[in-house]
Design a protein around this motif. Structure first.
Motif, mmCIF file in Angstrom:
data_model
loop_
_atom_site.group_PDB
_atom_site.id
_atom_site.type_symbol
_atom_site.label_atom_id
_atom_site.label_comp_id
_atom_site.label_asym_id
_atom_site.label_seq_id
_atom_site.Cartn_x
_atom_site.Cartn_y
_atom_site.Cartn_z
ATOM 1 N N ALA A 1 0.861 -1.182 0.000
ATOM 2 C CA ALA A 1 0.000 0.000 0.000
ATOM 3 C C ALA A 1 0.897 1.231 0.000
ATOM 4 C CB ALA A 1 -0.908 0.004 1.230
ATOM 5 N N ILE A 2 0.540 2.219 -0.816
ATOM 6 C CA ILE A 2 1.277 3.479 -0.899
ATOM 7 C C ILE A 2 0.268 4.619 -0.961
ATOM 8 C CG2 ILE A 2 3.177 2.355 -2.161
ATOM 9 C CD1 ILE A 2 2.156 3.872 -4.670
ATOM 10 N N GLU A 3 0.790 5.837 -1.043
ATOM 11 C CA GLU A 3 -0.074 6.971 -1.331
ATOM 12 C C GLU A 3 0.554 7.796 -2.441
ATOM 13 O OE1 GLU A 3 -0.541 9.394 2.133
ATOM 14 O OE2 GLU A 3 1.410 10.349 1.904
ATOM 15 N N ARG A 4 -0.305 8.422 -3.244
ATOM 16 C CA ARG A 4 0.141 9.271 -4.357
ATOM 17 C C ARG A 4 -0.569 10.619 -4.266
ATOM 18 N NH1 ARG A 4 2.264 7.078 -9.224
ATOM 19 N NH2 ARG A 4 1.405 8.882 -10.272
ATOM 20 N N ASN B 1 13.123 13.574 -7.667
ATOM 21 C CA ASN B 1 12.847 12.398 -8.498
ATOM 22 C C ASN B 1 11.847 11.484 -7.808
ATOM 23 O OD1 ASN B 1 14.860 13.187 -10.378
ATOM 24 N ND2 ASN B 1 16.421 12.337 -9.010
ATOM 25 N N GLN B 2 11.118 10.736 -8.610
ATOM 26 C CA GLN B 2 10.140 9.799 -8.086
ATOM 27 C C GLN B 2 10.804 8.740 -7.191
ATOM 28 O OE1 GLN B 2 6.517 9.142 -8.658
ATOM 29 N NE2 GLN B 2 7.227 8.123 -6.820
ATOM 30 N N ALA B 3 10.285 8.580 -5.973
ATOM 31 C CA ALA B 3 10.794 7.536 -5.088
ATOM 32 C C ALA B 3 10.299 6.166 -5.565
ATOM 33 C CB ALA B 3 10.333 7.796 -3.656
ATOM 34 N N PRO B 4 11.098 5.116 -5.394
ATOM 35 C CA PRO B 4 10.668 3.780 -5.816
ATOM 36 C C PRO B 4 9.522 3.263 -4.958
ATOM 37 C CG PRO B 4 13.056 3.889 -5.498
ATOM 38 C CD PRO B 4 12.474 5.128 -4.904
ATOM 39 N N VAL B 5 8.806 2.290 -5.466
ATOM 40 C CA VAL B 5 7.653 1.724 -4.760
ATOM 41 C C VAL B 5 8.014 1.177 -3.385
ATOM 42 C CG1 VAL B 5 5.991 -0.169 -4.808
ATOM 43 C CG2 VAL B 5 6.254 1.292 -6.795
ATOM 44 N N PRO B 6 9.102 0.391 -3.235
ATOM 45 C CA PRO B 6 9.399 -0.117 -1.885
ATOM 46 C C PRO B 6 9.559 0.992 -0.856
ATOM 47 C CG PRO B 6 10.699 -1.275 -3.521
ATOM 48 C CD PRO B 6 10.042 -0.131 -4.242
ATOM 49 N N GLN B 7 10.213 2.079 -1.242
ATOM 50 C CA GLN B 7 10.397 3.183 -0.314
ATOM 51 C C GLN B 7 9.064 3.835 0.019
ATOM 52 O OE1 GLN B 7 13.529 5.888 -1.341
ATOM 53 N NE2 GLN B 7 12.624 7.587 -0.203
ATOM 54 N N ALA C 1 6.172 2.378 -0.007
ATOM 55 C CA ALA C 1 5.424 1.445 0.838
ATOM 56 C C ALA C 1 5.902 1.510 2.283
ATOM 57 C CB ALA C 1 5.555 0.026 0.290
ATOM 58 N N ARG C 2 7.221 1.597 2.483
ATOM 59 C CA ARG C 2 7.745 1.671 3.847
ATOM 60 C C ARG C 2 7.329 2.981 4.513
ATOM 61 N NH1 ARG C 2 12.116 -1.018 1.335
ATOM 62 N NH2 ARG C 2 13.292 0.917 1.006
ATOM 63 N N ALA C 3 7.361 4.089 3.747
ATOM 64 C CA ALA C 3 6.953 5.372 4.326
ATOM 65 C C ALA C 3 5.483 5.353 4.717
ATOM 66 C CB ALA C 3 7.222 6.496 3.327
ATOM 67 N N GLY D 1 3.357 -2.801 10.012
ATOM 68 C CA GLY D 1 4.644 -3.433 10.267
ATOM 69 C C GLY D 1 5.734 -2.888 9.367
ATOM 70 N N ALA D 2 6.956 -2.930 9.872
ATOM 71 C CA ALA D 2 8.072 -2.353 9.141
ATOM 72 C C ALA D 2 8.405 -3.121 7.877
ATOM 73 C CB ALA D 2 9.308 -2.297 10.035
ATOM 74 N N ASP D 3 8.037 -4.407 7.805
ATOM 75 C CA ASP D 3 8.400 -5.210 6.635
ATOM 76 C C ASP D 3 7.367 -5.160 5.529
ATOM 77 O OD1 ASP D 3 10.743 -6.017 7.780
ATOM 78 O OD2 ASP D 3 9.894 -7.833 8.681
ATOM 79 N N VAL D 4 6.262 -4.468 5.764
ATOM 80 C CA VAL D 4 5.229 -4.402 4.739
ATOM 81 C C VAL D 4 5.793 -3.725 3.493
ATOM 82 C CG1 VAL D 4 3.004 -3.430 4.104
ATOM 83 C CG2 VAL D 4 3.361 -4.368 6.387
ATOM 84 N N GLY D 5 5.592 -4.359 2.366
ATOM 85 C CA GLY D 5 6.057 -3.786 1.116
ATOM 86 C C GLY D 5 7.525 -3.983 0.839
#
Length: 842
Positions: free
Chosen positions: A668-671, A766-772, A774-776, A784-788
């Motif tokens: 899960a992320i936000e845009r 620059n656009q941050a990658p998806v894993p970053q 997701a962690r944010a 949890g810290a390991d999500v994404g």
């Protein structure tokens, strides 16, 4: 043809054909193909001597019945007493001065006005922007630096969008830049972010560059304009020939950037400009640097395309039988009349500019070609991708060439040769040297009426309206039946089911449509190399060029794709355009659903399905998304100073939470979803504020490249002097003020800071990658810290966006091009993730 309004084989017109005919070509009381043909014949015959006018009018009608299809502008405007041109396309010269002229070329805004008039009259326009000085070069008159050709292309793009062409025809433009221009990388990437929507773009590639690619050598980017002080300090220098070398690049890496862009976006196209000039009949009095928007006509300054095509399906006798044949005698007869008609068009048309009229009358260029090649080969029982199919196409082109040149020689005996004809020089031309000796002898004795005679153009709407959807130009059929999207007057779209002419004839004959013969092969059912081989077979007989798209499937290997262009250059072609379908490009044509062919089914749009992001968005590679929950907004007060005084404003960015799958794992992320800034009513409302925020919001909601949009805004310059806004921390921890070139740039900077603090962008914007991301998001939401957390990546990554680390600016070296600390080693080369600069490799 059965009758003046009939179609070959007695077929009834398709609904889409009638609609296109009546919308684009039939006017007033005209209701049929025959009505349009009679009007065109009457208008052109009126220019013949009165004693033979009626005879020629009858010949002109008969030639159209038998298969000659004049170009769209001729059918639309001939005989209508309009000030619209009958000529389809032009090349507009552009110099380096702002106004007036420069080295014989009109200045930028002079050229803009001339092009606007040409577009208004219904002509498409091609430009070579190579004369415009590069970004960062000196402008001595104002003690400033130039913004480069791409920035001026945006002005031409806006003008084209604003000026409605005659007959409500959307203006078409082609922008060309030489491969040795210092701004070539900017040009290659100019359309990546959705800009220049009214342009096709092509790179003018030289033989010297291609040899450097083959030899993996360095290649100098040069211009006659003096570089700015920063560029001089970085090593720019002047050569003995007077040109300034801005920098030297590795030819293969520059070629790679062209190929990658073309693979992903179908642009830029490639023009082999040395080959164009080597084969030019007028090599002795003109230089070719650009083409019309579709690429079939390399043209000099103010040159024009006067086009027409022979519908090859109209010359096939006994189709689909062992006795099928193409009637070459009738083809030669119709071609002879077609040359006369096109020559008259040059005198019948209204010219947008006096320079265009002079150019056309001095050389009398025309472009006779053909349409329906793919459909005709099917009717003859020949596969388009076979040696037999290519041999037939070459024979057709050779017969057309010889007939057209013979007709033009006869016209010269009757009306005189074109004014710039020089027998000795003309006969030394490389193309003319391949003509049969009898034609060369006749040219020396009588001259020739037209400097050039042959061109194979795209024929989309005239194929629909006048040829029952015979295949487009030199192309094979796209599909036997398909859906065509057509814009309606209310701004919507309508879909038609359209069938290929050959397929309709085969069905009408009562044949089994489930078991089509081997000759029924479509564009996407053949190898890309076979498309290329067809152009190679026909090009030796065409004195200008061929508009041909090499279709490749979406999963076509990149290495094979890149090889197509090298093969095209080695084969002596004048250019190449490719099309690989993808989610960014979309398609005007969609294969119609068929219950018996799952691969051809087009599923309906499902609002519950994940939304596909653009190809150039770093989130797209393995992440599909869907919205989740409510918007969360962040508001920041900003203060900035201009020459008008201190100002303050509030910026609001709303974020949309989304979830999807990354590397097979749910994340899960936000845009960003919406941008808002209240306009200052005391200063006139600032319409640009509202427009900018709305455009940013549209980009965000479409899943577009926000980072690139904000970077572009930071490049906006105004005349009011610098704007002080915001602070940045130096490495020693001291905060220093930031100055911007405009209020727009300052606001874009502050929006970047909001997104950087939110973690959506890195420190360079620059656009941050998806894993970053997701962690944010997980940290903010208490997950949890390991999500994404993504799976480990391999050491070698093919795509630069996948290689971006999930950390900040200190992870990269400083880029010599843009200054961002985003220079990293990828695939053995140093690449900048911010500006796409490519440095040393190995």
């Amino acid at each position: 043809m059965n009758a003046i309004d009939g179609l070959a084989g007695g077929l009834a017109p398709q609904e889409v054909s009638l609609d296109v005919l009546r919308e684009k070509y039939a006017h007033g009381s005209e209701r049929s193909i025959g009505d349009v043909r009679r009007r065109v014949a009457h208008a052109l015959a009126a220019l013949e001597p009165e004693s033979v006018r009626a005879e020629h009018e009858a010949r002109f009608v008969r030639a159209q019945q038998q298969g000659f299809v004049p170009a769209g502008r001729i059918n639309a405007a001939a005989g209508r007493q309009l000030r619209a041109t009958l000529i389809n396309c032009f090349v507009q010269p552009v110099g380096d001065a702002i106004t007036g002229s420069d080295d014989g070329l009109p200045g930028i805004y002079t050229a803009l006005a001339e092009a606007a008039e040409t577009l208004r009259r219904g002509g498409g326009v091609g430009y070579d922007f190579s004369a415009i000085r590069p970004h960062g070069s000196k402008v001595h008159g104002t003690a400033s630096q130039a913004s480069g050709p791409v920035s001026y292309m945006e002005v031409f793009d806006a003008s084209c969008r604003t000026v409605e062409s005659a007959g409500a025809r959307r203006g078409a433009q082609m922008g060309v830049l030489r491969v040795d221009h210092p701004d070539i990388e900017r040009f290659i990437a100019a359309k990546d972010g959705g800009a220049l929507t009214n342009f096709n773009i092509s790179v003018g590639v030289t033989d010297a560059f291609m040899r450097a690619v083959e030899n993996d050598a360095g290649f100098e980017l040069v211009h006659r304009a003096e570089p700015g002080d920063e560029l001089l300090a970085a090593g720019s220098h002047r050569r003995e020939d007077g040109l300034w070398v801005y920098r030297t690049v590795r030819a293969r890496m520059l070629w790679e950037s062209i190929m990658l862009s073309t693979y992903d976006h179908a642009e830029p196209g490639v023009l082999f400009i040395d080959r164009m000039n080597l084969e030019n009949n007028l090599w002795y009095c003109e230089r070719l640097a650009a083409t019309n928007p579709c690429g079939e006509q390399p043209l000099p300054a103010y040159g024009c395309c006067d086009l027409g095509s022979l519908n090859l399906t109209a010359f096939v006798d006994a189709p689909f039988t062992p006795d099928a044949r193409l009637d070459f005698e009738r083809l030669r007869e119709v071609a002879t009349v077609a040359v006369r008609m096109l020559d008259l068009v040059l005198d019948a048309t209204e010219w947008p500019l006096a320079q265009q009229k002079l150019e056309a009358h001095q050389k009398r260029r025309i472009g006779l070609g053909f349409l329906g090649l793919g459909s005709a080969l099917v009717m003859l029982g020949l596969r388009y991708d076979s040696e037999a199919g290519r041999a037939m196409a070459a024979r057709i082109a050779e017969e057309l060439r010889d007939s057209a040149y013979a007709a033009s020689i006869d016209l010269a005996r009757e009306k005189g040769a074109f004014p710039l004809f020089d027998a000795d020089q003309y006969l030394r031309g490389q193309f003319v040297a391949r003509l049969p000796q009898a034609l060369r002898d006749a040219i020396r004795e009588h001259g020739i009426r037209n400097s050039h005679l042959l061109s194979i153009a795209p024929t989309g709407t005239i194929s629909l309206a006048f040829a029952d959807n015979a295949s487009n130009g030199i192309e094979p059929p796209y599909a036997w039946t398909y859906l065509r999207k057509k814009r309606t007057a209310d701004g919507g779209t309508r879909s038609y089911e359209v069938a290929d002419h050959a397929w309709r004839l085969y069905r009408q004959a009562g044949n089994d449509m489930e078991e089509l013969p081997p000759s029924f092969v479509t564009a996407l059912e053949m190898r890309a190399l076979d498309h290329l081989r067809m152009v190679q077979a026909v090009q030796p007989f065409i004195d200008t060029a061929i508009s041909k798209t090499v279709n490749v499937p979406e999963d076509y290997p990149y290495d094979d794709f890149r090889g197509l262009y090298l093969e095209a250059w080695r084969a002596g072609l004048k250019g190449l355009a490719t099309y690989r379908p993808n989610t960014v490009l979309g398609s005007v044509l969609s294969i119609a659903p068929r219950p018996d062919a799952q691969s051809n089914t087009v599923p309906a749009a499902d609002p519950e399905q994940p939304v596909a992001l653009p190809d150039d968005d770093p989130l797209r590679k393995r992440f599909e998304r869907r919205p989740l929950g409510e918007l969360e907004s962040v508001t920041s007060k900003i203060e900035y100073s201009t020459q008008e005084g201190r100002k303050s404003a509030y910026l609001t960015v709303s974020f949309l939470r989304t979830e999807g799958v990354w590397e097979g794992r749910p994340v899960a992320i936000e845009r960003p979803f919406e941008f808002f800034m209240p306009a200052n009513q005391r200063t006139g409302g600032h319409q640009w504020i509202t427009a900018s925020m709305r455009l940013l919001s549209m980009v965000a909601r479409a899943g577009g490249p926000i980072a690139r949009a904000l970077a572009d805004m930071r490049d906006v310059v105004w005349e009011k002097g610098p704007v002080r806004c915001g602070h940045l921390l130096r490495e020693d921890g001291v905060a220093v003020p930031v100055y911007h070139d405009s209020e727009v740039a300052a606001i874009a900077f502050m929006l970047q800071r909001i997104l950087i603090r939110r973690g959506f962008l890195d420190e360079q914007g620059n656009q941050a990658p998806v894993p970053q991301l997701a962690r944010a998001f997980a940290a903010r939401s208490g997950m949890g810290a390991d999500v994404g957390k993504p799976a480990p990546q391999p050491a070698a990554v093919a795509n630069t966006e996948d290689a971006l680390p999930a950390l900040s600016s200190t992870n990269g070296a400083k880029c010599p091009e843009c200054g961002a600390r985003a220079l990293r080693k990828v695939d053995g080369c140093t690449r900048c993730a911010s500006c796409h600069y490519v440095g040393e490799c190995g």
